[in-house]
Write a protein that holds these residues in place. Structure first.
Motif, PDB file in Angstrom:
ATOM      1  N   ALA A  70       0.668  -1.159  -0.082  1.00  0.00           N
ATOM      2  CA  ALA A  70      -0.095  -0.050  -0.040  1.00  0.00           C
ATOM      3  C   ALA A  70       0.952   1.219   0.142  1.00  0.00           C
ATOM      4  N   MET A  71       2.100   1.120   0.764  1.00  0.00           N
ATOM      5  CA  MET A  71       2.979   2.413   0.956  1.00  0.00           C
ATOM      6  C   MET A  71       3.197   2.767  -0.622  1.00  0.00           C
ATOM      7  N   SER A  72       3.769   1.844  -1.462  1.00  0.00           N
ATOM      8  CA  SER A  72       4.103   2.443  -2.879  1.00  0.00           C
ATOM      9  C   SER A  72       3.012   2.858  -3.647  1.00  0.00           C
ATOM     10  N   ALA A  73       1.644   2.665  -3.272  1.00  0.00           N
ATOM     11  CA  ALA A  73       0.573   3.400  -4.127  1.00  0.00           C
ATOM     12  C   ALA A  73       0.392   5.003  -3.655  1.00  0.00           C
ATOM     13  N   ILE A 115       0.302   0.146   7.057  1.00  0.00           N
ATOM     14  CA  ILE A 115       0.267   1.720   6.984  1.00  0.00           C
ATOM     15  C   ILE A 115      -0.797   2.357   7.870  1.00  0.00           C
ATOM     16  N   LYS A 116      -1.736   1.789   8.332  1.00  0.00           N
ATOM     17  CA  LYS A 116      -2.990   2.201   8.848  1.00  0.00           C
ATOM     18  C   LYS A 116      -2.830   3.082  10.010  1.00  0.00           C
ATOM     19  N   ASP A 117      -1.775   2.642  10.731  1.00  0.00           N
ATOM     20  CA  ASP A 117      -1.584   3.412  12.186  1.00  0.00           C
ATOM     21  C   ASP A 117      -0.831   4.818  11.921  1.00  0.00           C
ATOM     22  N   ASN A 118      -0.396   5.173  10.458  1.00  0.00           N
ATOM     23  CA  ASN A 118       0.194   6.387  10.023  1.00  0.00           C
ATOM     24  C   ASN A 118      -0.921   7.413  10.219  1.00  0.00           C
ATOM     25  N   TYR A 119      -2.237   7.108  10.422  1.00  0.00           N
ATOM     26  CA  TYR A 119      -3.356   7.961  10.067  1.00  0.00           C
ATOM     27  C   TYR A 119      -4.258   7.946  11.272  1.00  0.00           C
TER      28      TYR A 119
END
Ligand SMILES: Nc1ncnc2c1ncn2[C@@H]1O[C@H](COP(=O)(O)OP(=O)(O)O)[C@@H](O)[C@H]1O
Ligand SMILES: [Mg+2]
Length: 259
Positions: A70-73, A115-119
């Motif tokens: 997901a990070m690369s998108a 990645i979700k916990d970056n938000y």
């Protein structure tokens, strides 16, 4: 911990995408870290965030089908306010491929894990149909926000959605719940708008947001400038309503955490 909200209604043209990008922009203005995921092959949330869906290199399709991380998108909306995992023009084909793939319901959920916990907030813009893209959205989400256009037949779509949520709860995501029902495209000169709005309040009580989104032409114009209305014309009635909605959501959360 991120709150993941799928914005869904099986009816098209009810204000899902408008709500998704304007709420994202409003919460970003309030210093919240926000991610938008465009799970609709129409790619309106992508274009409305100023990203050209025909030139996207890595999209939600690559994440769902090819296992791209997901990070690369991730891309950033043109005003730099929120992150976006864009759709591209081949997302329709992805829906077909999903039907034959392993763990087809939870691919988005699994992809978001790192990645979700970056938000603070993740909003998933759903297509106007119940297919594997929307099922992926609802499996990844903690809750569902339902925009309802204040007009005839509005309640019909809602009954269908509530049945779907019940079914999902039994079968794939037992924690899913309705986050809130949002009245959109409200016209206070129109008797029908008032009647539908009252019916919603009578049937769903506190689930209905206090904030009402008015019919406002600036909300409809903004996407052609590749911007949420909140950035296109901060002072228009539509933008103000979305900022008020963001404040209402934060207030609700504060109350819930203190009780
Ligand atoms: N409150 C509003 N006032 C006026 N036009 C709106 C409003 N909300 C959405 N629109 C317009 O109505 C159309 C459908 O809205 P959209 O958010 O794309 O719905 P959906 O994602 O549910 O299909 C779009 O052209 C959009 O710009
Ligand atoms: Mg849409």
């Amino acid at each position: 911990m991120a709150k993941i909200i799928a914005i869904s209604n099986q009816k098209g043209g009810v204000g899902k995408t408008t709500t998704c990008i304007n709420l994202a922009a409003s919460l970003a203005l309030m210093d919240k870290k926000v991610l938008v995921i465009d799970a609709d092959p129409q790619g309106n949330a992508t274009m409305g965030s100023g990203i050209n869906k025909y030139r996207v290199e890595c999209s939600v399709r690559h994440v769902l089908i090819d296992g791209a991380d997901a990070m690369s998108a991730l891309v950033t909306e043109t005003n730099g306010a929120y992150h976006l995992i864009p759709a591209d023009d081949e997302l329709v084909a992805a829906e077909f491929k999903l039907r034959d793939s392993m763990s087809r319901e939870v691919r988005l959920k699994n992809a978001l894990e790192p990645i979700k916990d970056n938000y603070d907030y993740v909003f998933i813009d759903c297509p106007p149909s119940l297919n594997y893209l929307s099922i992926n959205a609802m499996c990844a989400a903690n809750s569902i926000m339902v925009p309802i256009q204040c007009e005839y037949f509005a309640l019909e779509g809602l009954t269908l959605l509530i049945d779907t949520v019940d079914k999902l709860g039994r079968e794939v995501n037992p924690h899913i719940r309705i986050e809130g029902i949002l009245r959109t495209m409200y016209d206070n000169r129109n008797r029908l708008s008032q009647d539908v709005s009252n019916d919603l309040q009578n049937s769903f009580g506190d689930l209905v947001y206090r904030t009402i989104i008015p019919r406002n032409v600036r909300l409809a114009e903004a996407p052609s400038y590749g911007k949420p209305a909140v950035f296109y014309d901060r002072s228009c009635a539509g933008a103000k309503a979305y900022v008020a909605l963001a404040a209402e959501i934060l207030e609700k959360e504060l109350l819930a955490s203190s009780s």
